[in-house]
Design an enzyme around this catalytic site. Structure first.
Site, PDB file in Angstrom:
ATOM      1  N   HIS A  65      37.361  49.680  57.635  1.00 29.34           N
ATOM      2  CA  HIS A  65      36.791  50.107  58.911  1.00 29.34           C
ATOM      3  C   HIS A  65      37.680  51.128  59.609  1.00 29.34           C
ATOM      4  O   HIS A  65      37.191  51.931  60.398  1.00 29.34           O
ATOM      5  CB  HIS A  65      36.563  48.890  59.816  1.00 29.34           C
ATOM      6  CG  HIS A  65      35.309  48.147  59.499  1.00 29.34           C
ATOM      7  ND1 HIS A  65      34.372  47.799  60.450  1.00 29.34           N
ATOM      8  CD2 HIS A  65      34.810  47.686  58.321  1.00 29.34           C
ATOM      9  CE1 HIS A  65      33.365  47.165  59.885  1.00 29.34           C
ATOM     10  NE2 HIS A  65      33.611  47.079  58.584  1.00 29.34           N
ATOM     11  N   ASN A  93      32.374  46.443  64.692  1.00 28.35           N
ATOM     12  CA  ASN A  93      33.711  45.854  64.826  1.00 28.35           C
ATOM     13  C   ASN A  93      33.784  44.680  65.791  1.00 28.35           C
ATOM     14  O   ASN A  93      34.519  43.723  65.558  1.00 28.35           O
ATOM     15  CB  ASN A  93      34.705  46.921  65.305  1.00 28.35           C
ATOM     16  CG  ASN A  93      34.889  48.052  64.312  1.00 28.35           C
ATOM     17  OD1 ASN A  93      34.694  47.883  63.109  1.00 28.35           O
ATOM     18  ND2 ASN A  93      35.263  49.221  64.800  1.00 28.35           N
ATOM     19  N   HIS A 192      33.430  42.295  48.565  1.00 29.75           N
ATOM     20  CA  HIS A 192      32.595  41.205  49.064  1.00 29.75           C
ATOM     21  C   HIS A 192      32.606  40.000  48.115  1.00 29.75           C
ATOM     22  O   HIS A 192      31.825  39.070  48.287  1.00 29.75           O
ATOM     23  CB  HIS A 192      31.171  41.689  49.314  1.00 29.75           C
ATOM     24  CG  HIS A 192      31.060  42.536  50.537  1.00 29.75           C
ATOM     25  ND1 HIS A 192      29.890  43.174  50.910  1.00 29.75           N
ATOM     26  CD2 HIS A 192      31.977  42.844  51.501  1.00 29.75           C
ATOM     27  CE1 HIS A 192      30.097  43.841  52.029  1.00 29.75           C
ATOM     28  NE2 HIS A 192      31.364  43.655  52.392  1.00 29.75           N
TER      29      HIS A 192
END
Length: 319
Positions: A65, A93, A192
């Site tokens: 991010h 976020n 993930h």
């Protein structure tokens, strides 16, 4: 003709300057100025993961991010102070990204060893690698030498970070805009294999997508209601098989139509990445090699080097 030659020379000069800036990133950047750096960071990350194993995934996500907004410059770490607006309240976020306190703790430890030398941006990059390794994932030499931004971009954080509802074309474009290939996209999505997602990020998939295993959807619906409300923040593992172990099980889930996020399942949905998903599912070593390479590519997105930016004394605020 002379004008054309001059323009060409300017373009070559700009390219060389850009290449020189990127070449300043090297794993040995702090070999003399802070030789204990990697030991200090890995010790702190080890302590954080021992207290909360989910933190490995959180530190990896924090790096992603950060790099997708203005490049890998630690802009995501900046607090809103006075009229300064950071990125922490961006939709992707807020109430979601974790690990700020771990990075701040690492910074304090690093400063005690070599004050004013190591950037917060490099600490984030090292912590992402160390968290991956501690959960069983691949190791790689992290290129270092980034400096910290004195700015942040809330608008870009809201627009550039991929949504969990994105389709494959949107994902390929978003990653391509950052200089990352479709192969990088599919490899990085393998992050993930660890971590969790909130109900509000997969609700549409488990109630509305047709390309989901029925039993898997029903299992998730028990903890995530069809309407927005009290279950919004309920968590589900991104990889139901080995949720806190970094491996290639994520890809087997996709092949079984058991990807938690719509954006993940798009990697195996009759499109261009299907074959690569199957390759990673069958070959953990291939996935690990490609993931490590993609993480280096991710870390090369628009770093501040040389005299650009600063070395923040406190990762949460500019000097």
């Amino acid at each position: 003709m002379a004008s054309s030659t001059t323009s060409h020379c300017l373009l070559v000069a700009l390219f060389l300057l850009s290449s020189a800036a990127n070449s300043q990133l090297t794993p040995s950047f702090y070999a003399s100025s802070c030789p204990a750096l990697e030991y200090v960071v890995s010790s702190a990350v080890n302590e954080a993961i021992a207290a909360d194993r989910r933190m490995g995934a959180s530190l990896l996500r924090l790096f992603f991010h950060d790099c997708f907004v203005q490049g890998c410059d630690a802009s995501i770490l900046l607090d809103d102070v006075g009229s300064f607006v950071g990125e922490k309240t961006a939709f992707p976020n807020v109430n979601s990204v974790r690990g700020y306190d771990v990075i701040n703790k690492i910074k304090i430890d690093v400063e005690a060893n070599c004050s004013g030398v190591v950037s917060c941006a490099d600490i984030v990059a090292l912590a992402a690698r160390d968290g991956t390794v501690l959960l069983g994932g691949p190791n790689w030499d992290v290129p270092l030498g980034r400096r910290d931004s004195t700015t942040a971009n809330l608008t870009q954080a809201n627009s550039d970070l991929p949504s969990p509802g994105s389709d494959l074309s949107t994902l390929v474009t978003a990653f391509g805009n950052k200089g990352l290939s479709p192969r990088d996209l599919t490899a990085l999505s393998g992050a993930h294999t660890i971590g969790f997602a909130q109900c509000n990020n997969f609700r549409d998939r488990i109630y509305n997508d047709s390309d989901i295993d029925t039993a898997f959807a029903e299992q998730l619906q028990a903890n995530c209601s069809s309407a927005s409300g009290s279950t919004n923040g309920n968590l589900a593992a991104l990889d139901e098989q080995t949720q806190l172990v970094f491996d290639n099980a994520f890809y087997a889930n996709l092949a079984a139509r058991r990807g938690l996020l719509h954006s993940d399942q798009e990697l195996f949905n009759g499109g261009s990445q299907d074959a690569l998903v199957q390759d990673y599912s069958a070959d953990n070593a291939l996935f690990f090699a490609d993931f490590a390479a993609a993480m280096i590519n991710l870390g090369n997105i628009s770093p501040l080097t040389g005299t650009d930016g600063q070395i923040r004394a406190n990762c949460s605020v500019v000097n």
